[in-house]
Design a protein around this motif. Structure first.
Motif, PDB file in Angstrom:
ATOM      1  N   HIS A 160       4.555  16.467 -41.006  1.00 27.05           N
ATOM      2  CA  HIS A 160       5.186  17.573 -40.290  1.00 27.05           C
ATOM      3  C   HIS A 160       6.401  18.083 -41.063  1.00 27.05           C
ATOM      4  CE1 HIS A 160       2.708  17.407 -36.755  1.00 27.05           C
ATOM      5  NE2 HIS A 160       2.926  16.104 -36.613  1.00 27.05           N
ATOM      6  N   SER A 177      -0.151  19.373 -42.037  1.00 30.48           N
ATOM      7  CA  SER A 177       0.556  19.283 -40.763  1.00 30.48           C
ATOM      8  C   SER A 177      -0.414  19.220 -39.590  1.00 30.48           C
ATOM      9  CB  SER A 177       1.487  20.490 -40.581  1.00 30.48           C
ATOM     10  OG  SER A 177       0.747  21.696 -40.544  1.00 30.48           O
ATOM     11  N   TRP A 221       4.654  13.394 -31.770  1.00 28.93           N
ATOM     12  CA  TRP A 221       4.614  14.849 -31.922  1.00 28.93           C
ATOM     13  C   TRP A 221       3.550  15.494 -31.033  1.00 28.93           C
ATOM     14  CZ3 TRP A 221       7.588  17.706 -35.553  1.00 28.93           C
ATOM     15  CH2 TRP A 221       8.380  16.943 -36.431  1.00 28.93           C
TER      16      TRP A 221
END
Length: 340
Positions: free
Chosen positions: A51, A57, A84
């Motif tokens: 990230h 990502s 995340w």
């Protein structure tokens, strides 16, 4: 000392770096490498998650693309940091890609606060940062949802629309292909007790020893001791391995310099977390095979996902993969998969 197990599954792992001025080319390179891996007979291809860096990502999106350009090779993530992610939304994405791939997805996950959480908390969780649960419970939520447990209190028809009370699509079998990426004895034990598969990499936590192989071996044995499948529970090892059989002189020099620069961190535990790093294995396939056969943890696994170095060129990766498939794998008792 145990006898080494013949290598049953050979995989590789890539970070998928790209030039920020030309991200499309870097992503295309990753897809081409996965395609080439399938052609060479690899059993699996894995991608890392990065990230806010110039790496992959969105591994689920990349593997969705890879699923349409391959037919056989298994596709994994090593790993998706769940701090995340929303487990419900991730479960939907994983199930969708698994369906698109024909049941080839192997999602690997980990827990803990997002990296550099203080820098991103206001963007990532502006209203809930102080109450987010980054413990193993986040993995348990994902496991339950992928395995078909209820996600909603309602199921039925509302107007003209039909609603399910579990994640859709439901991909039967995906729940048995979830992996936990662990570096500690506690993580290994938890993953085994919860029936997951276990990814152990080139980084472990120095708890009971300062010998990397001994630490990793203890994790593998603890995992299997707590897993319902016992000795049959799946473990994949991910060391950095760089065979040089077909490399040019310039490539060999670059590979050796890369490993030398990273060697100091392998000599003692690093940082407050006391993390231990494995040495990169550079040399001919026979030399690497000999070192692996003497590695206490490698002797107890029959699956690997050898990590490709972070910063090499596309042509370097193709050379390394070719030597892995044509020389190193067979030297370890592995046979390439056939198209199908």
């Amino acid at each position: 000392m145990s006898s080494p197990r013949p290598l049953r599954k050979l995989g590789f792992l890539t970070i998928g770096l790209f030039d920020p001025d030309d991200p499309a080319r870097g992503h295309e390179s990753t897809l081409e490498i996965i395609e080439r891996g399938e052609q060479l007979g690899f059993d699996s291809a894995w991608v890392r998650n990065r990230h806010l860096q110039h790496g992959i990502s969105s591994p689920v999106a990349v593997l969705a693309a890879a699923s349409q350009r391959t037919r056989r090779i298994e596709l994994g993530t090593a790993v998706i940091p769940l701090g995340w992610e929303n487990p419900l939304r991730l479960a939907e994405d994983l199930a969708t890609v698994d369906v698109l791939s024909g049941g080839r997805l192997n999602p690997g996950v980990s827990v803990g606060p997002p990296l550099h959480f203080d820098r991103v908390r206001q963007t990532l969780y502006p209203d809930t940062a102080d109450v987010e649960d980054f413990s193993y419970e986040r993995v348990r939520r994902l496991l339950d949802l992928v395995r078909g447990n209820p996600a909603s209190s309602f199921r039925g028809t509302e107007g003209f629309e039909e609603f399910s009370d579990r994640v859709q699509p439901h991909s039967a079998g995906l729940g048995s292909r979830l992996w936990y990426g662990g570096a500690s004895l506690r993580s290994a034990t938890w993953a085994g007790a919860n029936g997951m598969n276990f990814l152990t990499s080139s980084v472990v936590k120095a708890e009971e020893s300062e010998d990397f192989a001994e630490i990793q071996l203890s994790h593998i044995r603890a995992f299997r001791a707590h897993h319902p499948d016992g000795e049959r529970a799946r473990v994949s090892q991910g060391l950095v391995v760089i065979p040089t059989d077909s490399a040019s002189a310039a490539q060999r020099e670059r590979y050796e310099a890369y490993a030398r620069a990273r060697t100091p961190r392998t000599l003692a535990p690093q940082g407050p977390g006391r993390m231990m790093f494995a040495a990169d294995l550079v040399g001919t396939s026979e030399e690497i095979a000999e070192r692996l056969r003497a590695h206490a943890a490698f002797r107890e696994v029959d699956e690997v996902a050898f990590a490709l170095p972070f910063t090499f060129a596309h042509e370097d990766y193709l050379q390394i993969l070719t030597d892995m498939a044509e020389r190193l794998g067979p030297a370890l008792g592995w046979r390439p998969a056939t198209a199908g």
